[in-house]
Design a protein around this motif. Structure first.
Motif, PDB file in Angstrom:
ATOM      1  N   GLU A 260     136.512 -54.503 -17.045  1.00 19.62           N
ATOM      2  CA  GLU A 260     137.120 -54.617 -15.724  1.00 19.62           C
ATOM      3  C   GLU A 260     136.133 -54.001 -14.737  1.00 19.62           C
ATOM      4  OE1 GLU A 260     140.970 -52.869 -15.532  1.00 19.62           O
ATOM      5  OE2 GLU A 260     141.847 -54.239 -17.011  1.00 19.62           O
ATOM      6  N   PHE A 261     135.622 -54.815 -13.836  1.00 19.25           N
ATOM      7  CA  PHE A 261     134.618 -54.339 -12.907  1.00 19.25           C
ATOM      8  C   PHE A 261     135.249 -53.416 -11.863  1.00 19.25           C
ATOM      9  CE2 PHE A 261     132.671 -58.390 -14.320  1.00 19.25           C
ATOM     10  CZ  PHE A 261     131.523 -57.854 -14.883  1.00 19.25           C
ATOM     11  N   GLY A 262     134.497 -52.363 -11.536  1.00 17.83           N
ATOM     12  CA  GLY A 262     134.945 -51.423 -10.520  1.00 17.83           C
ATOM     13  C   GLY A 262     133.999 -51.437  -9.334  1.00 17.83           C
ATOM     14  N   LYS A 263     133.182 -50.394  -9.220  1.00 18.24           N
ATOM     15  CA  LYS A 263     132.266 -50.273  -8.090  1.00 18.24           C
ATOM     16  C   LYS A 263     130.931 -50.928  -8.402  1.00 18.24           C
ATOM     17  CE  LYS A 263     130.453 -46.738  -4.919  1.00 18.24           C
ATOM     18  NZ  LYS A 263     130.388 -45.281  -4.648  1.00 18.24           N
ATOM     19  N   ILE A 264     130.423 -51.704  -7.445  1.00 16.89           N
ATOM     20  CA  ILE A 264     129.119 -52.351  -7.559  1.00 16.89           C
ATOM     21  C   ILE A 264     128.235 -51.773  -6.460  1.00 16.89           C
ATOM     22  CG2 ILE A 264     127.877 -54.529  -7.620  1.00 16.89           C
ATOM     23  CD1 ILE A 264     129.971 -54.340  -9.786  1.00 16.89           C
ATOM     24  N   THR A 265     127.054 -51.271  -6.844  1.00 18.20           N
ATOM     25  CA  THR A 265     126.168 -50.605  -5.881  1.00 18.20           C
ATOM     26  C   THR A 265     124.787 -51.235  -5.916  1.00 18.20           C
ATOM     27  OG1 THR A 265     127.354 -48.518  -6.244  1.00 18.20           O
ATOM     28  CG2 THR A 265     125.218 -48.398  -5.142  1.00 18.20           C
ATOM     29  N   LEU A 266     124.257 -51.530  -4.751  1.00 18.43           N
ATOM     30  CA  LEU A 266     122.882 -52.022  -4.622  1.00 18.43           C
ATOM     31  C   LEU A 266     121.977 -50.846  -4.292  1.00 18.43           C
ATOM     32  CD1 LEU A 266     120.841 -54.404  -4.418  1.00 18.43           C
ATOM     33  CD2 LEU A 266     121.380 -54.486  -1.965  1.00 18.43           C
ATOM     34  N   GLU A 267     120.887 -50.695  -5.071  1.00 19.38           N
ATOM     35  CA  GLU A 267     119.967 -49.584  -4.890  1.00 19.38           C
ATOM     36  C   GLU A 267     118.541 -50.090  -4.727  1.00 19.38           C
ATOM     37  OE1 GLU A 267     122.204 -46.284  -7.741  1.00 19.38           O
ATOM     38  OE2 GLU A 267     120.583 -47.511  -8.557  1.00 19.38           O
ATOM     39  N   ASP A 268     117.746 -49.302  -4.044  1.00 18.00           N
ATOM     40  CA  ASP A 268     116.306 -49.550  -4.005  1.00 18.00           C
ATOM     41  C   ASP A 268     115.738 -49.031  -5.317  1.00 18.00           C
ATOM     42  OD1 ASP A 268     113.452 -49.108  -3.596  1.00 18.00           O
ATOM     43  OD2 ASP A 268     113.842 -49.518  -1.481  1.00 18.00           O
ATOM     44  N   ALA A 269     115.136 -49.921  -6.111  1.00 14.55           N
ATOM     45  CA  ALA A 269     114.663 -49.528  -7.437  1.00 14.55           C
ATOM     46  C   ALA A 269     113.551 -48.496  -7.375  1.00 14.55           C
ATOM     47  CB  ALA A 269     114.192 -50.755  -8.203  1.00 14.55           C
ATOM     48  N   ALA A 270     112.783 -48.480  -6.313  1.00 16.14           N
ATOM     49  CA  ALA A 270     111.660 -47.554  -6.212  1.00 16.14           C
ATOM     50  C   ALA A 270     112.104 -46.139  -5.865  1.00 16.14           C
ATOM     51  CB  ALA A 270     110.664 -48.053  -5.176  1.00 16.14           C
ATOM     52  N   THR A 271     113.099 -46.025  -4.992  1.00 11.80           N
ATOM     53  CA  THR A 271     113.518 -44.707  -4.511  1.00 11.80           C
ATOM     54  C   THR A 271     114.880 -44.273  -5.041  1.00 11.80           C
ATOM     55  OG1 THR A 271     114.577 -45.650  -2.533  1.00 11.80           O
ATOM     56  CG2 THR A 271     112.219 -45.132  -2.390  1.00 11.80           C
ATOM     57  N   GLY A 272     115.675 -45.213  -5.556  1.00  9.65           N
ATOM     58  CA  GLY A 272     117.034 -44.880  -5.988  1.00  9.65           C
ATOM     59  C   GLY A 272     118.021 -44.797  -4.847  1.00  9.65           C
ATOM     60  N   GLU A 273     117.577 -45.101  -3.642  1.00  8.98           N
ATOM     61  CA  GLU A 273     118.445 -45.020  -2.469  1.00  8.98           C
ATOM     62  C   GLU A 273     119.555 -46.056  -2.539  1.00  8.98           C
ATOM     63  OE1 GLU A 273     118.229 -45.778   2.395  1.00  8.98           O
ATOM     64  OE2 GLU A 273     116.438 -45.970   1.121  1.00  8.98           O
ATOM     65  N   THR A 274     120.782 -45.627  -2.224  1.00  5.27           N
ATOM     66  CA  THR A 274     121.909 -46.548  -2.156  1.00  5.27           C
ATOM     67  C   THR A 274     121.846 -47.347  -0.865  1.00  5.27           C
ATOM     68  OG1 THR A 274     123.343 -45.135  -3.507  1.00  5.27           O
ATOM     69  CG2 THR A 274     124.419 -46.723  -2.055  1.00  5.27           C
ATOM     70  N   LEU A 275     121.837 -48.661  -1.001  1.00  6.13           N
ATOM     71  CA  LEU A 275     121.761 -49.530   0.170  1.00  6.13           C
ATOM     72  C   LEU A 275     123.126 -50.053   0.577  1.00  6.13           C
ATOM     73  CD1 LEU A 275     118.575 -51.571  -0.856  1.00  6.13           C
ATOM     74  CD2 LEU A 275     118.699 -49.496   0.552  1.00  6.13           C
ATOM     75  N   ALA A 276     123.963 -50.371  -0.399  1.00  5.40           N
ATOM     76  CA  ALA A 276     125.303 -50.885  -0.106  1.00  5.40           C
ATOM     77  C   ALA A 276     126.142 -50.765  -1.370  1.00  5.40           C
ATOM     78  CB  ALA A 276     125.240 -52.334   0.360  1.00  5.40           C
ATOM     79  N   ASP A 277     127.459 -50.758  -1.197  1.00  7.12           N
ATOM     80  CA  ASP A 277     128.352 -50.775  -2.368  1.00  7.12           C
ATOM     81  C   ASP A 277     129.603 -51.560  -2.044  1.00  7.12           C
ATOM     82  OD1 ASP A 277     130.327 -48.915  -1.170  1.00  7.12           O
ATOM     83  OD2 ASP A 277     128.777 -47.411  -1.466  1.00  7.12           O
ATOM     84  N   TRP A 278     130.223 -52.048  -3.110  1.00  6.67           N
ATOM     85  CA  TRP A 278     131.416 -52.866  -2.994  1.00  6.67           C
ATOM     86  C   TRP A 278     132.418 -52.426  -4.071  1.00  6.67           C
ATOM     87  CZ3 TRP A 278     126.428 -54.494  -3.124  1.00  6.67           C
ATOM     88  CH2 TRP A 278     125.920 -55.184  -2.017  1.00  6.67           C
ATOM     89  N   ASP A 279     133.699 -52.530  -3.747  1.00 11.63           N
ATOM     90  CA  ASP A 279     134.751 -52.269  -4.730  1.00 11.63           C
ATOM     91  C   ASP A 279     135.026 -53.558  -5.487  1.00 11.63           C
ATOM     92  OD1 ASP A 279     135.040 -49.610  -4.012  1.00 11.63           O
ATOM     93  OD2 ASP A 279     136.465 -50.089  -2.412  1.00 11.63           O
ATOM     94  N   SER A 280     134.487 -53.642  -6.669  1.00 13.44           N
ATOM     95  CA  SER A 280     134.634 -54.799  -7.550  1.00 13.44           C
ATOM     96  C   SER A 280     133.957 -56.030  -6.976  1.00 13.44           C
ATOM     97  CB  SER A 280     136.111 -55.078  -7.807  1.00 13.44           C
ATOM     98  OG  SER A 280     136.268 -56.105  -8.746  1.00 13.44           O
TER      99      SER A 280
END
Length: 280
Positions: A260-280
């Motif tokens: 069951e999918f919960g939180k989905i987060t987009l990150e910059d792979a080089a820095t680990g910075e969170t760019l955006a997130d979504w609930d499911s």
């Protein structure tokens, strides 16, 4: 008078022979202090990671390939939380092709997009469900399931010409999605939806999209991003969290983890910075 005096004397003598009950003596046993036992709070189980999932899948695939029942040890993974990161838009042009990014050179606007796949019409996922009724099936293919690494793969240096330095990757302003090679589709994270499931839980054709303005001095070089997926391991109708199908005995089984999918987060792979997130 004599008889009266004699009777009184007899009563007095009898009363003198009776002894009063002795007072109870205190026990000589030492007092023991009763202390309350310390209460222990059960520790919350940590989220399962990529290595845990791959181990469970390997156990299930091994049994299915041998024609045996699914391992009982996997049953304890149901209802556990999980978290893993998958790369998209890697420099090799193959890994993470289910996501794309584009930097507009004139407006300096960066756009990143990726989507869940919809497998409701694919017979493979009906076979993996093994009779469990469902209306929709959405999820992600887990690429390179033979490694625990969650980063883009390093470029392979050719052994034929060791003296020739590797060429630097070209500067690009776009990474477009490509068709994924079928042999890599060996492990899926899939959420099955019944006919009465809330429509809000289905992603459908809506992509996960991120837009941002990039500084003028930032060069449009090759970039990579990571998608961190959090959720809960669920189970198929038989209680098993992992099902595998072995259609060709000369190839590894194809497996799926029910989630069951919960939180989905987009990150910059080089820095680990969170760019955006979504609930499911």
């Amino acid at each position: 008078m004599v008889l009266t005096a004699l009777f009184a004397t007899t009563l007095f003598a009898l009363a003198g022979c009776q002894q009063s009950d002795p007072e109870p003596q205190a026990s000589s046993a030492p007092k023991v202090a009763i202390e309350a036992l310390p209460t222990t709070t059960p520790k919350a189980l940590s989220a399962l990671g990529r290595a845990d999932i791959l181990a469970a899948v390997a156990a299930a695939a091994d049994e299915v390939a041998a024609g045996n029942p699914l391992p009982q040890s996997n049953l304890e993974l149901a209802n556990r939380s999980f978290e893993l990161t998958m790369p998209i838009a890697c420099a090799d042009g193959v890994t993470g092709a289910w996501g794309s990014w584009r930097l507009d050179p004139s407006s300096r606007v960066l756009r990143v997009s990726f989507s869940r796949q919809n497998w409701a019409a694919e017979p493979l996922f009906a076979d993996l469900a093994n009779g469990q009724p469902f209306e929709a099936a959405e999820g992600f293919w887990v690429e390179r399931p033979w490694t625990r690494s969650e980063q883009c793969p390093r470029p392979v240096v050719s052994a034929a010409a060791p003296g020739i330095p590797e060429k630097a990757p070209p500067k690009i302003a776009e990474a477009a999605p490509r068709d994924q090679a079928a042999p890599d589709n060996r492990l899926a994270l899939v959420q099955y939806f019944s006919s009465d499931a809330p429509r809000t839980l289905l992603r459908g054709k809506r992509p996960y999209a991120y837009t941002a303005k990039v500084q003028k001095d930032a060069e449009p070089t090759v970039r990579a991003f990571g998608v961190r997926i959090e959720g809960r391991i669920s189970a198929f109708g038989d209680g098993q969290p992992v099902h595998c199908v072995n259609r060709q005995t000369s190839k590894p089984p194809v497996c799926a983890v029910a989630v069951e999918f919960g939180k989905i987060t987009l990150e910059d792979a080089a820095t680990g910075e969170t760019l955006a997130d979504w609930d499911s």
